[in-house]
Write an enzyme that holds these catalytic residues in place. Sequence first.
Site, short mmCIF file in Angstrom:
data_model
loop_
_atom_site.label_atom_id
_atom_site.label_comp_id
_atom_site.label_asym_id
_atom_site.label_seq_id
_atom_site.Cartn_x
_atom_site.Cartn_y
_atom_site.Cartn_z
N GLU A 20 0.83 -1.22 0.00
CA GLU A 20 0.00 0.00 0.00
C GLU A 20 0.86 1.26 0.00
OE1 GLU A 20 -2.99 0.47 -0.75
OE2 GLU A 20 -3.73 -1.57 -0.69
N TYR A 53 -6.44 7.10 3.47
CA TYR A 53 -6.62 5.97 2.55
C TYR A 53 -5.84 4.75 3.02
CZ TYR A 53 -5.83 2.68 -1.06
OH TYR A 53 -5.73 1.48 -1.69
N ASP A 61 -10.16 5.01 -3.12
CA ASP A 61 -9.10 5.55 -3.97
C ASP A 61 -9.74 6.05 -5.27
OD1 ASP A 61 -9.70 3.30 -5.38
OD2 ASP A 61 -7.69 2.44 -5.35
#
Length: 359
Positions: free
Chosen positions: A47, A130, A148
């Site tokens: 990520e 996020y 996203d």
Amino acid sequence: VAQKMEEGKSFALSNQLLAWYDRHRRVLPWRALPGGAPDPYKVWLSEIMLQQTTVATVGPYFQKFIKRWPTLHDLAKADLESIRQMWAGLGYYRRAQLLHECARLVLRNYKDSFPSSENELRKLPGFGPYTAAAVAAIAFDQRANVIDGNVERVMARLRAVKTPLPKAKAKLRALAEALLPNKRFGDYAQALMDLGATVCTPKSPKCSLCPWISVCEAKAKGLIEKLPRRVPAKAKPQRRAIAFVLYDAKKRRVLLRRRPAKGLLAGMMEVPTTVWSEKAFPKLETAQKEAPVRACWRLIPGVVRHVFSHFELELKVAIASSSYTKSGCWVLQDRLANQALPSVMHKVIRHAQKHEREA
Ligand code: SF4
């Protein structure tokens, strides 16, 4: 009763998407296989790498990192310079530093394993809203609304939201929240991402393969190509500078220096340059004051261009030879790949090398 019916409808939608995911999920190097337990370290590493970077670019970097540092413990014990070297070319270099800080902090404060709540994750270095939501959902199966650009696009189309981005963000977030399932939160987050990346793509979405085609409002209204709408981005300002590629007398080595620990390309290596300015290119005679040594500098033809997030950089390249220098460090030309050298600086050196070969 009305609320229960709404919930029932949204669970039906999320279940359709989960069923689609079970058949069509992407195989990604950081993703657990069906039924397998995710590794929070891999989820986190991927990520962080995927912030601002595509899956295709991240793949090989992720594999290299995992091979060299298979666990969070290994990464926490690594030195920052070797992480920077491995990160070189992936861009947004502050991430490399934050990655290291985060690994060390988790090792120290959480005994080697990430906290599982979105709120706790949010406090760690390198985590924005996020990333905290994504890691909480994917690594720990926590209920989290993971938004996203892909998810925004899917929501804007599914509900035919005409408000342009970025103004529509809060609305799209609320629509996504209302669709969250009551189970399999990690799979659902990844299912939405996969749907956006492989089916509801920015151009020519493959609606015939979409599990939501029968309820998609953009499809029904013929608005797919028009959504999501966006306020046009402003043109990026241009900055200009002269880069100084200094060779040693035998031309086997080039001179590099390290950038400051804070700011753009923090702590990375670079070819010395003049200040990056929004004014016109400086004249070589005046620019030479900023060169690493006094030498017989000459400009070579052509310009190197590189796009950063907030501006575009144009570099003219000056070359010279000298074995003397007060600062910086000499690096063998065939060892540049081992340096923490960002892409823009590789471009500069390749430009100079090409000129030398052709001269
Ligand atoms: S039907 Fe088409 S536009 Fe609508 S969500 Fe599915 S892929 Fe996207």
